[in-house]
Structure formats: structure tokens, C-alpha cells
Design a protein around this motif. Structure first.
Motif, PDB file in Angstrom:
ATOM      1  N   HIS A   1      -1.864   2.532 -65.042  1.00  0.00           N
ATOM      2  CA  HIS A   1      -0.700   3.407 -65.125  1.00  0.00           C
ATOM      3  C   HIS A   1      -1.076   4.849 -64.790  1.00  0.00           C
ATOM      4  N   ASP A   2      -2.301   5.266 -65.177  1.00  0.00           N
ATOM      5  CA  ASP A   2      -2.719   6.654 -64.966  1.00  0.00           C
ATOM      6  C   ASP A   2      -2.734   7.036 -63.489  1.00  0.00           C
ATOM      7  N   LEU A   3      -3.020   6.075 -62.610  1.00  0.00           N
ATOM      8  CA  LEU A   3      -3.108   6.402 -61.183  1.00  0.00           C
ATOM      9  C   LEU A   3      -1.786   6.968 -60.679  1.00  0.00           C
ATOM     10  N   TRP A   4      -0.684   6.267 -60.918  1.00  0.00           N
ATOM     11  CA  TRP A   4       0.610   6.709 -60.403  1.00  0.00           C
ATOM     12  C   TRP A   4       1.131   7.954 -61.113  1.00  0.00           C
ATOM     13  N   GLN A   5       0.643   8.196 -62.330  1.00  0.00           N
ATOM     14  CA  GLN A   5       1.100   9.360 -63.089  1.00  0.00           C
ATOM     15  C   GLN A   5       0.172  10.561 -62.963  1.00  0.00           C
ATOM     16  N   SER A   6      -0.833  10.468 -62.090  1.00  0.00           N
ATOM     17  CA  SER A   6      -1.807  11.552 -61.955  1.00  0.00           C
ATOM     18  C   SER A   6      -1.249  12.690 -61.099  1.00  0.00           C
ATOM     19  N   TYR A   7      -1.598  13.904 -61.484  1.00  0.00           N
ATOM     20  CA  TYR A   7      -1.204  15.092 -60.730  1.00  0.00           C
ATOM     21  C   TYR A   7      -2.294  15.436 -59.714  1.00  0.00           C
ATOM     22  N   SER A   8      -1.925  16.154 -58.683  1.00  0.00           N
ATOM     23  CA  SER A   8      -2.894  16.541 -57.667  1.00  0.00           C
ATOM     24  C   SER A   8      -3.881  17.543 -58.263  1.00  0.00           C
TER      25      SER A   8
ATOM     26  N   THR B   1       3.814  13.959 -59.806  1.00  0.00           N
ATOM     27  CA  THR B   1       2.805  12.920 -59.989  1.00  0.00           C
ATOM     28  C   THR B   1       2.605  12.211 -58.656  1.00  0.00           C
ATOM     29  N   LEU B   2       1.599  11.342 -58.596  1.00  0.00           N
ATOM     30  CA  LEU B   2       1.379  10.582 -57.363  1.00  0.00           C
ATOM     31  C   LEU B   2       2.599   9.731 -57.031  1.00  0.00           C
ATOM     32  N   ALA B   3       3.205   9.127 -58.032  1.00  0.00           N
ATOM     33  CA  ALA B   3       4.406   8.314 -57.794  1.00  0.00           C
ATOM     34  C   ALA B   3       5.526   9.151 -57.192  1.00  0.00           C
ATOM     35  N   GLN B   4       5.760  10.338 -57.728  1.00  0.00           N
ATOM     36  CA  GLN B   4       6.800  11.221 -57.196  1.00  0.00           C
ATOM     37  C   GLN B   4       6.456  11.677 -55.785  1.00  0.00           C
ATOM     38  N   PHE B   5       5.176  11.985 -55.551  1.00  0.00           N
ATOM     39  CA  PHE B   5       4.717  12.401 -54.220  1.00  0.00           C
ATOM     40  C   PHE B   5       5.011  11.312 -53.191  1.00  0.00           C
ATOM     41  N   LEU B   6       4.701  10.068 -53.538  1.00  0.00           N
ATOM     42  CA  LEU B   6       4.922   8.960 -52.600  1.00  0.00           C
ATOM     43  C   LEU B   6       6.409   8.699 -52.382  1.00  0.00           C
ATOM     44  N   LEU B   7       7.205   8.861 -53.420  1.00  0.00           N
ATOM     45  CA  LEU B   7       8.660   8.703 -53.269  1.00  0.00           C
ATOM     46  C   LEU B   7       9.231   9.805 -52.385  1.00  0.00           C
ATOM     47  N   ASN B   8       8.753  11.033 -52.585  1.00  0.00           N
ATOM     48  CA  ASN B   8       9.246  12.167 -51.797  1.00  0.00           C
ATOM     49  C   ASN B   8       8.886  12.036 -50.320  1.00  0.00           C
ATOM     50  N   ASN B   9       7.782  11.332 -50.041  1.00  0.00           N
ATOM     51  CA  ASN B   9       7.313  11.200 -48.654  1.00  0.00           C
ATOM     52  C   ASN B   9       7.419   9.756 -48.161  1.00  0.00           C
ATOM     53  N   GLU B  10       8.330   8.989 -48.729  1.00  0.00           N
ATOM     54  CA  GLU B  10       8.460   7.581 -48.355  1.00  0.00           C
ATOM     55  C   GLU B  10       8.765   7.442 -46.857  1.00  0.00           C
ATOM     56  N   GLY B  11       8.000   6.574 -46.204  1.00  0.00           N
ATOM     57  CA  GLY B  11       8.214   6.337 -44.775  1.00  0.00           C
ATOM     58  C   GLY B  11       7.709   7.444 -43.875  1.00  0.00           C
ATOM     59  N   GLU B  12       7.037   8.457 -44.448  1.00  0.00           N
ATOM     60  CA  GLU B  12       6.530   9.594 -43.671  1.00  0.00           C
ATOM     61  C   GLU B  12       5.008   9.643 -43.768  1.00  0.00           C
ATOM     62  N   ARG B  13       4.402  10.288 -42.772  1.00  0.00           N
ATOM     63  CA  ARG B  13       2.963  10.482 -42.812  1.00  0.00           C
ATOM     64  C   ARG B  13       2.592  11.414 -43.964  1.00  0.00           C
ATOM     65  N   CYS B  14       1.626  10.996 -44.764  1.00  0.00           N
ATOM     66  CA  CYS B  14       1.082  11.844 -45.814  1.00  0.00           C
ATOM     67  C   CYS B  14      -0.316  11.318 -46.140  1.00  0.00           C
ATOM     68  N   VAL B  15      -1.065  12.084 -46.911  1.00  0.00           N
ATOM     69  CA  VAL B  15      -2.450  11.733 -47.235  1.00  0.00           C
ATOM     70  C   VAL B  15      -2.613  11.654 -48.744  1.00  0.00           C
ATOM     71  N   VAL B  16      -3.281  10.606 -49.204  1.00  0.00           N
ATOM     72  CA  VAL B  16      -3.681  10.506 -50.607  1.00  0.00           C
ATOM     73  C   VAL B  16      -5.199  10.441 -50.638  1.00  0.00           C
ATOM     74  N   VAL B  17      -5.818  11.416 -51.289  1.00  0.00           N
ATOM     75  CA  VAL B  17      -7.273  11.467 -51.421  1.00  0.00           C
ATOM     76  C   VAL B  17      -7.639  10.963 -52.814  1.00  0.00           C
TER      77      VAL B  17
END
Length: 430
Positions: free
Chosen positions: A232-239, A250-266
Motif C-alpha cells: 500500500h505504501d508504494l501507491w501512497q508515497s510522495y515524491s 501521491t504516486l497514485a494521484q500522479f499516475l491518475l493525473n497523467n493517465e495515458g500520457e508520457r511520464c516517469v516514475v523513478v
């Protein structure tokens, strides 16, 4: 557009290859590049090149922009401006062209000699440059650099070629990375892009991961994997990167905000997660490019996410492999690097699990620096630690500091050991 016209006028009039003409008499196709360089502000140089108002190979007065920069002794940020010009495509072969890099004694009439010997200014010759500038100019002039850049030349990922002017060394890493990205650009692979950067500390893994999103101008979210305690911590982690814009997502919000778009997760220090089960939630997005970020919620499209993991896995393996080569003093070859890539996968599998590794597009081990690369790192450290070093120290002064710092290089610490050694050298000089 640029504010420093006085700095420009002074730099141009004092330049050894000019006849101090009045400002209105300067014939250049794109004078804004001259203003940007003479302002001694690398950000202004990048801005004018990015805007397309000028090209990196435009002439600045009688010289190419690269030659003008190298021979201008009034610049405090010469190395950074040279790197910016090269990153945007400045051609180092212009330095060997008497029409674009006339000698100090050449007259306009005598500058046409294409068949005679060219006595180019000393500052534009490799032996007249400091180790960092020499490294970048030589690198940009190599056939391998041009061939590697062609892999992603016409793709969305083309701006990543500029990373070689931030990252010293790791040419084989970049070649293999560009090959993977080229495959995705040509739709030869349908799986998401998952790249694991591994190997010893201080060799550029985090730097490459950090530059990835900024060069492509796409959003980046960095997860410090050492802080995770559960799936659970992975999706709720802040940058957690100090180099990114502050965000409350959070990572979950980041992925939702950029759904279907190019983005990077490190995923930084991926192997240092406290509970390996925290990585299980990556299995579906890494294989299918979609998953549910919350129980009972819809699947989110993650097909365009670029996943970059950094890790010290294989640290000892890298050094053992490099030392076992027939001649460890020579640069590693493409074949030797590919062999190291194959050898690096089993340790990753043992640490992260075979199921996770099977979904990783490529594992890229970072390798020890060559002598030229160590010298370039140390020279850049001199400039970063000394105000106005490029105006107060000659290239020979910089090289002398570098040579004294080299014996303190610690392979397991990489660039950090050179920065420390240079710092100690500068303290002793005070």
C-alpha cells in the motif's frame, strides 16, 4: 531580448579574433546567439537554442559559435556554455575549418585556404583545453556518439541525447538505453518501458534517472524505496526528489493525473525496500501497462509510464568483470559490456525475484570511469567549487589540480571521491 548588451560589446571588442567593429556592423544571421554567449549566462544560451531563434552552428562574427566561446577569455561559465552548444548539436569539426575558426593572424582574405595547413587558435585545440572541455568536445566529435544519437533521432526521445553533456562516461549504457527506446518508438515492443540502472555508487545512475524526465519535458515522480513498509505504501508515497517541483500528490494521484500520457516514475534504491512484498504491486503494471491503484477501483492506463529503478545490485560484479578483462586499462568494448549485462541479471533475480525481473525491459550496469572520464569529473569539480575559476585559472592550472586529485580516486565511491579530493586540493591552495 537579452539584457547584457554592455557585456556583449566588451567581450566582442576585446576578443583576439575581431577588429572591434561597431555593433551595427557585425554581420551574423542570428545575433541573439552572440548576445546569449557574451552574457555569460548558460540559461540564456539554452533559451535561444531551444526557441529556434538561432542554431548551434550559426556563425558569431567570423567564427562558429563554438570557436567564439572557446576563445573568449571573458567568460566565467565557458565550460557550461560549450556543453550547451554541443548538447544542441554544435559541430566540433568547425574548429578545424579555417573559415569558421580563423587563426589570430589570419586576414579575411587569407581565411579561404582550404588546402593549406590551418593554424587554429590554441584554445580550440584539445591540448589547449581543460580536461572537462576536452572530454566533451572529443566525445561530441566521435563517430560512436553520432551513431548512438541516430537510434532515437526521429523519436519522441530525441532530447535525451543531450544527457551525455550532463553525464560523464557510461556511453554503452546510453547506447543500450537508446536501443530500447528506439524499439518502443517503432512499436516493436508492446510491454511498458522498465529500465533498471544498477552498479556501484557515484557513477551516474541517479543523475541519469533525474535528467530523464526534465530533458523530455514530462512529469517525474521519485519514490524513495527505503521508506516503504507495505504494498500500500508504494501507491501512497510522495515524491522525494529535491530536484523536482514540490508536490502534494501521491504516486497514485500522479499516475491518475497523467493517465495515458508520457511520464516517469523513478524507484530509487529499489533493492533496499524493507519488505520485498512491497514490490508485488508492480507486476501487473510492468507487464500489462495497467492496474488498479485501489482495491475495487477501475484499472488505470499506465502504458506510457517509463519506470526507472536505481540500485547498487551487482556492485562487486561490475568491478570483478572489468578487472578480469584481458587488458583492464583499455576502455570496455561493446561485446564486453553486453556480456556484463547478461551477468548482471542473475543477481537482480536473486535480490528482487525472478517474476519481477522477467518484466524488466533491460538491466543496465554502470561501469568504472576511464582515465579521461575521471579527469573530466575532477575538472568540473574545480569549476563547481571555485568562483570565476575559468577566468582565474588557466586550463593548465586546472589540469595540475586534477592530476594531484586523481590518486585519491576510490572506485567504489566514484565521482564523489574525486569531488572530495579536488575540494582538499583547493583548501590547500588557500
Amino acid at each position: 531580448m537579452f539584457k547584457h548588451s554592455r557585456a556583449y560589446s566588451r567581450a566582442y571588442s576585446q576578443h583576439p579574433h575581431t577588429r572591434s567593429p561597431p555593433l551595427h556592423a557585425i554581420a551574423t544571421p542570428k545575433p541573439t546567439l552572440l548576445f546569449a554567449i557574451a552574457s555569460d549566462d548558460v540559461n540564456e544560451v539554452r533559451q535561444v537554442l531551444e526557441s529556434g531563434e538561432a542554431g548551434p552552428n550559426d556563425q558569431v562574427g567570423p567564427q562558429s559559435a563554438l570557436a567564439f566561446t572557446l576563445t573568449n577569455d571573458k567568460l566565467s561559465h565557458k565550460n557550461e556554455i560549450v556543453k550547451a552548444l554541443l548538447a544542441y548539436g554544435a559541430d566540433p569539426s568547425a574548429l578545424r575549418n579555417p573559415k569558421l575558426n580563423p587563426s589570430a593572424q589570419a586576414s579575411p582574405e587569407g581565411s579561404e585556404g582550404g588546402s593549406g595547413s590551418h593554424s587554429q587558435p590554441g584554445e580550440t585545440m584539445p591540448e589547449g583545453m581543460d580536461p572537462a572541455t576536452r572530454y566533451y568536445v572529443t566525445r561530441a566529435d566521435s563517430t560512436h556518439t553520432r551513431q548512438t544519437s541516430q537510434l532515437i533521432y526521429r523519436s519522441f526521445f530525441r532530447p535525451l541525447t543531450r544527457v551525455r553533456y550532463d553525464l560523464i562516461g557510461q556511453d554503452w549504457v546510453l547506447e543500450q538505453l537508446f536501443r530500447v527506446l528506439s524499439m518502443h518508438s517503432q512499436r516493436l515492443s508492446v510491454a511498458p518501458i522498465v529500465v533498471l540502472l544498477c552498479g556501484p555508487s557515484g557513477h551516474g545512475k541517479s543523475l541519469l534517472a533525474r535528467k530523464f524526465g526534465s530533458l523530455l519535458d514530462i512529469p517525474t515522480h521519485t519514490v524513495n524505496m527505503t521508506t516503504l513498509r507495505s504494498t500500500h505504501d508504494l501507491w501512497q508515497s510522495y515524491s522525494m526528489s529535491p530536484y523536482e517541483e514540490p508536490s502534494s500528490d501521491t504516486l497514485a494521484q500522479f499516475l491518475l493525473n497523467n493517465e495515458g500520457e508520457r511520464c516517469v516514475v523513478v524507484l530509487d534504491e529499489i533493492e533496499k525496500v524493507e519488505d520485498p512484498k512491497a514490490l508485488y504491486s508492480l507486476l501487473m503494471p510492468w507487464e500489462l501497462g495497467r492496474c488498479s491503484l485501489e482495491v475495487g477501483k477501475r484499472h488505470v492506463d499506465l502504458t506510457k509510464v517509463i519506470w526507472l529503478g536505481t540500485s547498487n545490485i551487482g556492485h562487486n560484479l561490475v568491478f570483478e568483470h572489468c578487472d578480469s578483462r584481458p587488458d583492464p586499462s583499455k576502455p570496455i568494448t561493446r561485446e564486453e559490456y553486453r556480456d556484463l549485462m547478461d551477468l548482471s541479471r542473475p543477481p537482480v533475480s536473486e535480490c528482487l525475484g525472478a517474476s519481477l525481473l522477467s518484466r524488466v525491459t533491460t538491466v543496465l550496469p554502470f561501469i568504472p570511469f576511464t582515465l579521461e572520464e575521471k579527469m573530466a569529473i575532477a575538472a568540473e569539480a574545480v569549476y563547481s567549487l571555485t568562483c570565476n575559476a575559468e577566468k582565474t585559472l588557466t586550463p593548465q592550472d586546472v589540469e595540475a589540480i586534477v592530476m594531484k586529485a586523481l590518486p585519491s580516486y576510490v572506485p567504489s565511491e566514484g565521482a564523489r571521491s574525486l569531488h572530495r579530493a579536488v575540494s582538499n586540493q583547493l583548501v590547500d591552495m588557500i
